[in-house]
Design an enzyme around this catalytic site. Structure first.
Site, short mmCIF file in Angstrom:
data_model
loop_
_atom_site.label_atom_id
_atom_site.label_comp_id
_atom_site.label_asym_id
_atom_site.label_seq_id
_atom_site.Cartn_x
_atom_site.Cartn_y
_atom_site.Cartn_z
N SER A 201 12.97 -26.03 8.51
CA SER A 201 13.77 -25.30 8.78
C SER A 201 13.94 -24.64 10.56
O SER A 201 15.33 -24.62 10.84
CB SER A 201 13.29 -23.95 8.50
OG SER A 201 13.43 -24.66 6.72
N GLY B 104 0.91 -1.92 0.11
CA GLY B 104 0.60 0.07 0.34
C GLY B 104 0.87 1.06 0.10
O GLY B 104 0.45 2.61 -0.12
N ILE C 223 21.52 -16.71 -4.71
CA ILE C 223 22.35 -17.85 -5.24
C ILE C 223 23.03 -18.55 -4.61
O ILE C 223 23.51 -19.23 -4.52
CB ILE C 223 23.37 -16.86 -6.45
CG1 ILE C 223 22.69 -16.96 -7.71
CG2 ILE C 223 24.55 -18.07 -6.67
CD1 ILE C 223 21.28 -17.16 -8.56
N GLU C 224 23.55 -17.31 -3.22
CA GLU C 224 24.43 -17.76 -3.07
C GLU C 224 23.94 -18.99 -1.14
O GLU C 224 23.74 -19.54 -0.82
CB GLU C 224 24.96 -16.74 -1.56
CG GLU C 224 26.17 -17.14 -0.28
CD GLU C 224 25.61 -16.89 0.72
OE1 GLU C 224 26.67 -17.48 1.95
OE2 GLU C 224 24.31 -16.45 1.23
N LYS D 292 8.54 -19.17 8.15
CA LYS D 292 9.88 -20.11 8.09
C LYS D 292 8.65 -21.46 7.92
O LYS D 292 8.42 -21.74 8.79
CB LYS D 292 10.43 -20.17 8.88
CG LYS D 292 11.86 -20.86 8.99
CD LYS D 292 13.12 -20.73 10.07
CE LYS D 292 13.25 -19.50 9.91
NZ LYS D 292 14.17 -19.64 8.78
N GLU E 3 11.14 -10.86 10.91
CA GLU E 3 12.08 -9.74 10.28
C GLU E 3 11.69 -8.85 8.84
O GLU E 3 11.62 -10.13 7.77
CB GLU E 3 13.54 -10.71 10.00
CG GLU E 3 15.07 -10.19 9.79
CD GLU E 3 16.43 -11.28 9.28
OE1 GLU E 3 17.47 -11.73 10.62
OE2 GLU E 3 16.02 -12.21 9.00
#
Length: 224
Positions: A51, A25, A153-154, A47, A139
């Site tokens: 995990s 918004g 990618i990492e 999550k 977070e």
């Protein structure tokens, strides 16, 4: 012992859903006022249980402390076009009365040794449940598109190597991170040109859509 994970995670999913709507918004408000939006797009997730359990073991988090000690069960990601936009977004979040910022970690000015860059904000957000208000930790990661590409990618490679990258690969990733940040800096140098071009393109596209949606009110004789 958490037996019903779906029930446990429900408030976190509600927090993610509500925050995505609010953050998107904010972007819409900038667009409708004809201003550059520091927010390019927003994603969010809760999550996965596997995990969570893996991180509990790795970080020695006790189950009865899960809600207090694991800050990223609810996670949101805000993507920006420019590095400057990141700090503008952070300022916008600081001004909001519906969230409480508990912690900030600037991995842009202080990149991790791996080359990782992003701005992390841990917030407390209240969700309204039928049983009453519950404050959820979440977070928020704010980063540019280039930073996000490198981090994605990492993250994928991390699953393969479990964080123990071969030395050559680690060096390549660090160089790629620096190249991505150099790209961000170059884009910042021509930011005004880019924004002007985007505004012209947006206006032209809008006018084109309006022209196509206008009904043809001419009489048949006018086409002859």
């Amino acid at each position: 012992m958490i037996e019903d994970w779906q029930h446990f995670l429900l408030p976190y999913q509600q927090a993610v859903n509500e925050l995505k709507v609010k953050l998107r918004g904010m972007r819409k408000q900038y667009q409708e006022s004809g201003q550059h939006s520091p927010i390019e797009f927003v994603t969010g997730r809760v999550k996965p249980v596997d995990s969570i359990k893996e991180k509990m073991v790795r970080r020695h988090v006790q189950e009865d402390r899960l809600e207090q000690d694991m800050q990223d069960i609810a996670g949101l990601r805000i993507m920006c076009q420019f590095v400057e936009d990141i700090y503008q977004v952070v300022d916008l979040l600081r001004q909001r009365s519906d969230i409480t910022i508990l912690e900030e970690r600037d991995y842009i000015s202080n990149a991790k040794p791996s080359g990782y860059r992003s701005y992390h904000i841990v917030i407390q957000y209240p969700v309204q449940l039928v049983t009453g208000e519950k404050k959820i930790l979440a977070e928020i990661q704010v980063r540019t598109l280039a930073m996000n590409f490198w981090a994605t990618i990492e993250h994928s490679l991390n699953y393969k190597y479990q964080g123990e990258f071969p030395e050559e690969l680690s060096a390549r990733l660090q160089r790629a991170a620096e190249a991505a940040f150099k790209l961000d800096n170059e884009m910042s140098e021509i930011r005004e040109e880019i924004q002007e071009a985007q505004t012209l393109f947006s206006n032209r596209s809008s006018n084109s859509v309006n022209d196509q949606s206008t009904p043809d009110r001419s009489t048949p004789s006018e086409h002859q």
